[in-house]
Structures are given as structure tokens and as C-alpha cells.
Write a protein that holds these residues in place. Structure first.
Motif, PDB file in Angstrom:
ATOM      1  N   MET A   1      32.681 -17.977   0.206  1.00  0.00           N
ATOM      2  CA  MET A   1      32.124 -19.127  -0.522  1.00  0.00           C
ATOM      3  C   MET A   1      30.807 -19.615   0.090  1.00  0.00           C
ATOM      4  O   MET A   1      29.947 -20.111  -0.617  1.00  0.00           O
ATOM      5  CB  MET A   1      33.145 -20.275  -0.558  1.00  0.00           C
ATOM      6  N   GLU A   2      30.647 -19.461   1.396  1.00  0.00           N
ATOM      7  CA  GLU A   2      29.434 -19.945   2.059  1.00  0.00           C
ATOM      8  C   GLU A   2      28.275 -18.941   2.015  1.00  0.00           C
ATOM      9  O   GLU A   2      27.121 -19.324   2.144  1.00  0.00           O
ATOM     10  CB  GLU A   2      29.742 -20.310   3.513  1.00  0.00           C
ATOM     11  N   LEU A   3      28.584 -17.672   1.845  1.00  0.00           N
ATOM     12  CA  LEU A   3      27.523 -16.663   1.842  1.00  0.00           C
ATOM     13  C   LEU A   3      26.675 -16.754   0.574  1.00  0.00           C
ATOM     14  O   LEU A   3      27.204 -17.037  -0.502  1.00  0.00           O
ATOM     15  CB  LEU A   3      28.131 -15.261   1.958  1.00  0.00           C
ATOM     16  N   PRO A   4      25.374 -16.501   0.695  1.00  0.00           N
ATOM     17  CA  PRO A   4      24.508 -16.554  -0.489  1.00  0.00           C
ATOM     18  C   PRO A   4      24.799 -15.388  -1.435  1.00  0.00           C
ATOM     19  O   PRO A   4      25.335 -14.354  -1.025  1.00  0.00           O
ATOM     20  CB  PRO A   4      23.094 -16.432   0.091  1.00  0.00           C
ATOM     21  N   GLU A   5      24.459 -15.591  -2.679  1.00  0.00           N
ATOM     22  CA  GLU A   5      24.590 -14.513  -3.665  1.00  0.00           C
ATOM     23  C   GLU A   5      23.642 -13.383  -3.269  1.00  0.00           C
ATOM     24  O   GLU A   5      22.550 -13.634  -2.763  1.00  0.00           O
ATOM     25  CB  GLU A   5      24.237 -15.012  -5.069  1.00  0.00           C
ATOM     26  N   PRO A   6      24.044 -12.134  -3.512  1.00  0.00           N
ATOM     27  CA  PRO A   6      23.154 -11.011  -3.172  1.00  0.00           C
ATOM     28  C   PRO A   6      21.914 -11.028  -4.056  1.00  0.00           C
ATOM     29  O   PRO A   6      21.968 -11.446  -5.214  1.00  0.00           O
ATOM     30  CB  PRO A   6      24.004  -9.772  -3.430  1.00  0.00           C
ATOM     31  N   LYS A   7      20.810 -10.604  -3.477  1.00  0.00           N
ATOM     32  CA  LYS A   7      19.567 -10.519  -4.240  1.00  0.00           C
ATOM     33  C   LYS A   7      19.652  -9.344  -5.198  1.00  0.00           C
ATOM     34  O   LYS A   7      20.209  -8.305  -4.848  1.00  0.00           O
ATOM     35  CB  LYS A   7      18.378 -10.336  -3.299  1.00  0.00           C
ATOM     36  N   PRO A   8      19.092  -9.502  -6.401  1.00  0.00           N
ATOM     37  CA  PRO A   8      19.109  -8.371  -7.335  1.00  0.00           C
ATOM     38  C   PRO A   8      18.302  -7.205  -6.765  1.00  0.00           C
ATOM     39  O   PRO A   8      17.269  -7.407  -6.117  1.00  0.00           O
ATOM     40  CB  PRO A   8      18.462  -8.905  -8.603  1.00  0.00           C
ATOM     41  N   LYS A   9      18.792  -6.013  -7.000  1.00  0.00           N
ATOM     42  CA  LYS A   9      18.082  -4.838  -6.500  1.00  0.00           C
ATOM     43  C   LYS A   9      16.856  -4.594  -7.358  1.00  0.00           C
ATOM     44  O   LYS A   9      16.892  -4.733  -8.579  1.00  0.00           O
ATOM     45  CB  LYS A   9      18.993  -3.615  -6.540  1.00  0.00           C
TER      46      LYS A   9
END
Length: 85
Positions: free
Chosen positions: A72-80
Motif C-alpha cells: 500500500m505504501e509503495l508507489p505505482e510502477p512507472k509505465p514502460k
């Protein structure tokens, strides 16, 4: 996913843990520290930042708490980025 001879654990594109030398390391977050303050910290490999070292991998309650809080605390992954041809 297999990574550098070890394993990365992902959920919905977020890497939240690694398995190195048959040991489970979960990324350190403030939320993870709050729910599991007793967890030891250690680097999963030489030169790495500290992660939480989970030695009792049979404790489902502990794993559920720490993984949920960490995720829940980790940021969403950046789009490739798509490669230009």
C-alpha cells in the motif's frame, strides 16, 4: 520473476520483496515498520540497502500484515516506455 540468479516478488507490477540466498527480504517502508516493529533489517546482497528480513516464512499472519502494509505504501510502477523503431 527470476532476477540475477535470485527472485523478485511482484504484486500488480510493484516489486515488494526479493528472495536471496533462500531468505525473504521485504522492502522497508514506514507502514511495514509500524505493523512489524520486531523485524530485523539486513541487506539482501552486498551493496544493497537494508530490507526487512523475514525469517518465519510460515507465519501467514505476519506475512499478510507486512506485505499488505508495504504494498500500500509503495508507489505505482512507472509505465514502460515504448521503443521507437
Amino acid at each position: 520473476k527470476k532476477m540475477f540468479g535470485e527472485y523478485g516478488l511482484y504484486c500488480n507490477g510493484k516489486i515488494f520483496a526479493v528472495i536471496c540466498d533462500n531468505r525473504l527480504f521485504i522492502k522497508m517502508t514506514e507502514a511495514g515498520r509500524k505493523v512489524c516493529p520486531e523485524l530485523q533489517e539486513a541487506p539482501p546482497y552486498e551493496g544493497a540497502k537494508n530490507y526487512f528480513l523475514v525469517e518465519d516464512v510460515e507465519n501467514r499472519e505476519l506475512l499478510t500484515k507486512i506485505v499488505t502494509a508495504t504494498y500500500m505504501e509503495l508507489p505505482e510502477p512507472k509505465p514502460k516506455k515504448r521503443r521507437k523503431e
